[in-house]
Structure formats: C-alpha cells, structure tokens
Design a protein around this motif. Structure first.
Motif, mmCIF file in Angstrom:
data_model
loop_
_atom_site.group_PDB
_atom_site.id
_atom_site.type_symbol
_atom_site.label_atom_id
_atom_site.label_comp_id
_atom_site.label_asym_id
_atom_site.label_seq_id
_atom_site.Cartn_x
_atom_site.Cartn_y
_atom_site.Cartn_z
ATOM 1 N N ILE A 179 25.406 -25.718 -4.053
ATOM 2 C CA ILE A 179 26.555 -25.709 -4.956
ATOM 3 C C ILE A 179 26.075 -25.334 -6.348
ATOM 4 O O ILE A 179 25.123 -25.937 -6.870
ATOM 5 C CB ILE A 179 27.247 -27.079 -5.003
ATOM 6 N N VAL A 180 26.714 -24.351 -6.946
ATOM 7 C CA VAL A 180 26.498 -24.015 -8.352
ATOM 8 C C VAL A 180 27.747 -24.436 -9.099
ATOM 9 O O VAL A 180 28.860 -24.022 -8.754
ATOM 10 C CB VAL A 180 26.251 -22.509 -8.557
ATOM 11 N N VAL A 181 27.585 -25.259 -10.119
ATOM 12 C CA VAL A 181 28.744 -25.775 -10.839
ATOM 13 C C VAL A 181 28.420 -25.852 -12.324
ATOM 14 O O VAL A 181 27.310 -26.215 -12.715
ATOM 15 C CB VAL A 181 29.179 -27.147 -10.276
ATOM 16 N N GLU A 182 29.402 -25.503 -13.138
ATOM 17 C CA GLU A 182 29.221 -25.557 -14.584
ATOM 18 C C GLU A 182 29.321 -27.002 -15.056
ATOM 19 O O GLU A 182 30.212 -27.747 -14.642
ATOM 20 C CB GLU A 182 30.287 -24.702 -15.277
ATOM 21 N N SER A 183 28.417 -27.401 -15.943
ATOM 22 C CA SER A 183 28.444 -28.743 -16.530
ATOM 23 C C SER A 183 27.919 -28.639 -17.953
ATOM 24 O O SER A 183 26.721 -28.813 -18.207
ATOM 25 C CB SER A 183 27.601 -29.721 -15.701
ATOM 26 N N ALA A 184 28.836 -28.349 -18.873
ATOM 27 C CA ALA A 184 28.442 -28.086 -20.255
ATOM 28 C C ALA A 184 27.840 -29.310 -20.939
ATOM 29 O O ALA A 184 27.057 -29.182 -21.886
ATOM 30 C CB ALA A 184 29.651 -27.584 -21.047
ATOM 31 N N ASP A 185 28.172 -30.518 -20.456
ATOM 32 C CA ASP A 185 27.693 -31.737 -21.106
ATOM 33 C C ASP A 185 26.422 -32.291 -20.475
ATOM 34 O O ASP A 185 25.983 -33.394 -20.801
ATOM 35 C CB ASP A 185 28.787 -32.805 -21.082
ATOM 36 N N PHE A 186 25.801 -31.547 -19.552
ATOM 37 C CA PHE A 186 24.644 -32.078 -18.838
ATOM 38 C C PHE A 186 23.436 -32.221 -19.749
ATOM 39 O O PHE A 186 23.058 -31.296 -20.472
ATOM 40 C CB PHE A 186 24.284 -31.160 -17.667
ATOM 41 N N ASP A 187 22.817 -33.417 -19.717
ATOM 42 C CA ASP A 187 21.591 -33.707 -20.453
ATOM 43 C C ASP A 187 20.515 -34.058 -19.428
ATOM 44 O O ASP A 187 20.617 -35.078 -18.744
ATOM 45 C CB ASP A 187 21.817 -34.877 -21.414
ATOM 46 N N PRO A 188 19.473 -33.223 -19.279
ATOM 47 C CA PRO A 188 18.463 -33.487 -18.246
ATOM 48 C C PRO A 188 17.719 -34.810 -18.450
ATOM 49 O O PRO A 188 17.146 -35.344 -17.499
ATOM 50 C CB PRO A 188 17.504 -32.292 -18.371
ATOM 51 N N VAL A 189 17.745 -35.344 -19.664
ATOM 52 C CA VAL A 189 17.085 -36.626 -19.928
ATOM 53 C C VAL A 189 17.958 -37.791 -19.470
ATOM 54 O O VAL A 189 17.461 -38.833 -19.050
ATOM 55 C CB VAL A 189 16.748 -36.749 -21.423
ATOM 56 N N GLN A 190 19.281 -37.609 -19.550
ATOM 57 C CA GLN A 190 20.224 -38.652 -19.148
ATOM 58 C C GLN A 190 21.184 -38.076 -18.112
ATOM 59 O O GLN A 190 22.379 -37.948 -18.349
ATOM 60 C CB GLN A 190 20.978 -39.184 -20.365
ATOM 61 N N ARG A 191 20.650 -37.750 -16.961
ATOM 62 C CA ARG A 191 21.397 -37.020 -15.941
ATOM 63 C C ARG A 191 22.625 -37.770 -15.452
ATOM 64 O O ARG A 191 23.675 -37.182 -15.199
ATOM 65 C CB ARG A 191 20.479 -36.713 -14.753
ATOM 66 N N GLU A 192 22.520 -39.073 -15.284
ATOM 67 C CA GLU A 192 23.606 -39.851 -14.704
ATOM 68 C C GLU A 192 24.841 -39.877 -15.591
ATOM 69 O O GLU A 192 25.921 -40.269 -15.135
ATOM 70 C CB GLU A 192 23.140 -41.282 -14.410
ATOM 71 N N ARG A 193 24.710 -39.487 -16.848
ATOM 72 C CA ARG A 193 25.889 -39.433 -17.709
ATOM 73 C C ARG A 193 26.781 -38.248 -17.390
ATOM 74 O O ARG A 193 27.921 -38.192 -17.847
ATOM 75 C CB ARG A 193 25.460 -39.380 -19.178
ATOM 76 N N SER A 194 26.271 -37.294 -16.634
ATOM 77 C CA SER A 194 27.065 -36.146 -16.212
ATOM 78 C C SER A 194 27.875 -36.534 -14.980
ATOM 79 O O SER A 194 27.321 -36.935 -13.959
ATOM 80 C CB SER A 194 26.154 -34.957 -15.886
ATOM 81 N N ALA A 195 29.203 -36.396 -15.071
ATOM 82 C CA ALA A 195 30.061 -36.734 -13.933
ATOM 83 C C ALA A 195 29.750 -35.851 -12.737
ATOM 84 O O ALA A 195 29.756 -36.311 -11.585
ATOM 85 C CB ALA A 195 31.530 -36.591 -14.340
ATOM 86 N N VAL A 196 29.462 -34.577 -12.988
ATOM 87 C CA VAL A 196 29.137 -33.643 -11.913
ATOM 88 C C VAL A 196 27.852 -34.072 -11.208
ATOM 89 O O VAL A 196 27.786 -34.133 -9.972
ATOM 90 C CB VAL A 196 29.009 -32.208 -12.453
ATOM 91 N N TYR A 197 26.820 -34.356 -11.993
ATOM 92 C CA TYR A 197 25.538 -34.770 -11.407
ATOM 93 C C TYR A 197 25.702 -36.063 -10.615
ATOM 94 O O TYR A 197 25.200 -36.182 -9.490
ATOM 95 C CB TYR A 197 24.506 -34.961 -12.516
ATOM 96 N N HIS A 198 26.401 -37.030 -11.191
ATOM 97 C CA HIS A 198 26.591 -38.319 -10.520
ATOM 98 C C HIS A 198 27.334 -38.132 -9.199
ATOM 99 O O HIS A 198 26.941 -38.698 -8.169
ATOM 100 C CB HIS A 198 27.365 -39.261 -11.441
ATOM 101 N N PHE A 199 28.399 -37.337 -9.219
ATOM 102 C CA PHE A 199 29.217 -37.128 -8.024
ATOM 103 C C PHE A 199 28.408 -36.476 -6.910
ATOM 104 O O PHE A 199 28.412 -36.950 -5.762
ATOM 105 C CB PHE A 199 30.422 -36.256 -8.389
ATOM 106 N N LEU A 200 27.707 -35.385 -7.230
ATOM 107 C CA LEU A 200 26.983 -34.652 -6.191
ATOM 108 C C LEU A 200 25.750 -35.414 -5.716
ATOM 109 O O LEU A 200 25.365 -35.305 -4.541
ATOM 110 C CB LEU A 200 26.614 -33.261 -6.688
ATOM 111 N N SER A 201 25.130 -36.188 -6.587
ATOM 112 C CA SER A 201 24.013 -37.024 -6.149
ATOM 113 C C SER A 201 24.476 -38.031 -5.105
ATOM 114 O O SER A 201 23.794 -38.281 -4.103
ATOM 115 C CB SER A 201 23.388 -37.749 -7.341
#
Length: 243
Positions: free
Chosen positions: A202-224
């Motif tokens: 899955i490729v998905v845009e996530s403009a607010d993604f912070d690699p240091v605080q990944r879990e704060r991204s709703a997209v990252y949290h959902f797909l994880s």
C-alpha cells in the motif's frame, strides 16, 4: 546520460527548486531530471522506482489506484502499466477518467469519490486538478495562492471503497493499492473490506508523518494494526508491505 559533478550539482539544485517553485511545476522538474539522467519515473517522489524493486519478481501484477489523478503525471502506477500490469483507477474527476480511458483502455476506470458512507460530498476544484479535494480544510490551503485558481465546489457522489471495487468481478488479488486523495486517506482505508481485500503493498499519502513519532500518524497506526510494515518513505508517501 549525465554523470559526475554535474549530477551532484543538479541534485542540490533540484531539491532547492522543489522548495521554491509551485507544486504545479514539480512534475515538469521531475521530467527534466528523468531526461538528464536516463531513467524513467513518473511519480512525484520516485515512489514507482521503489515499487519496481519491491515487485521485481511480479512481472504482471494488479493494482488499485485511488485518487488516480492522471495516467502519467504524479502516477505511481504508470511505470508498472508499461511493464504489463493492469488494474482499477478510481477518481471523482470525469476529465481524469476520460484521460485514463484513452491512455489505459485495458484498465478498469471508475468515476467516483471514496468515503466511509455513500452519498454526495462537496468537491473543491482547482485549475491544477492535483489539488482537488473533498476536504474543505485542505482546499483552504490553496484558495489564496496566486499560482492556482479556485474553480468552486460541486456535489459529487461518493461510496465506500469496498463498494467501488465491485465493478471488477471477480476481483483478483491486489498486489498494489495506491491512495492519494488529498486528506481523505483514512476514509479510504477505513472503507475497505479488510477481510476479503488485503493488498500486498500500500502506498498512501501522510503529510503529517513523523518517523521519530510514528504512532502519532493515523495512517501508520491503522496499517500497523492490520499487519503492515513500513518499507519506505518518499516525500509525503509511505510505502507499506504485507508480503
């Protein structure tokens, strides 16, 4: 093909220009880079080159491109199409679908918006359709820019992704799902039927993604939570795999 010191000079210049020129010119800049250095990429941030490596052992795969925008411009699927892949392109812009009908007649091209519930939503349109969105707050970011014209909002039909995919029956296993919908990314993810439809990548845009605080991204949290692993980040695009 250009090598040596000029490559490093252009690389620095390229990054600088992407910061200062309007987004509508980014694809032209990418084309120039492609022509100068002899490789093909159609994505805004080179996502398709990463995908080509991930799928190097998948000569003829199947993709779903949600928010497809254009057959080539900013496309994460066109390079795969040239390699023999086929799939479904979904976009609420009728002009976009007309372009896909002409450029990719062997794909299935669907004119609809995607949201959690079926109905009508206001679709905010711009002279650069890459900025079109169902999110008012996203539209407001661009409304006062002097390099792009706001064309107004119109009601557009939307439906959950699980319903939009019924256009293809039976639906084959999905190798790649690309999602770029200007602020509606979570609605697309949440409206999929994960019991029956689980893309490999899955490729998905996530403009607010912070690699240091990944879990704060709703997209990252959902797909994880769905068992996906983040494989790469290119610009604002996150590339997840469940291989």
């Amino acid at each position: 093909m250009v090598h040596g010191g000029f490559y490093h000079f252009f690389k620095v210049l390229y990054r600088l220009l992407k910061r200062i020129i309007p987004p509508q010119w980014h694809y032209t800049l990418s084309n120039l880079k492609r022509k100068l250095f002899g490789y093909k990429t159609y994505s805004q941030f080179g996502e398709d080159a990463v995908l080509l490596e991930i799928f190097k052992d998948t000569p003829r795969g199947f993709y779903v491109d949600v928010g497809a925008h254009h057959p080539k411009r900013y496309s994460n699927t066109h390079l795969l199409y040239t390699k023999g892949w086929r799939g479904i392109n979904i976009d609420p812009n009728p002009h976009t679908i007309d372009l896909f009908m002409s450029a990719r007649p062997t794909d299935v091209n669907v004119c609809t918006g995607i949201a959690c519930q079926a109905g009508d939503l206001a679709y905010y349109r711009f002279s650069d359709p890459a900025l079109n969105t169902f999110k008012k707050e996203e539209a407001q970011k661009w409304m006062n820019k002097d390099w792009v014209a706001y064309l107004g909002a119109v009601p557009v039909s939307v439906k959950p992704l699980r319903d939009a995919l019924h256009v293809y029956s039976p639906l084959p296993p999905i190798d790649l799902m690309n999602i770029d919908v200007e602020g509606m990314d979570m609605e697309v993810l949440e409206s999929n039927d994960w019991e029956t439809t689980r893309p490999r990548v899955i490729v998905v845009e996530s403009a607010d993604f912070d690699p240091v605080q990944r879990e704060r991204s709703a997209v990252y949290h959902f797909l994880s939570k769905k068992g996906y692993t983040l494989r790469a980040q290119r610009g604002s695009s996150l590339i997840f795999a469940h291989l």
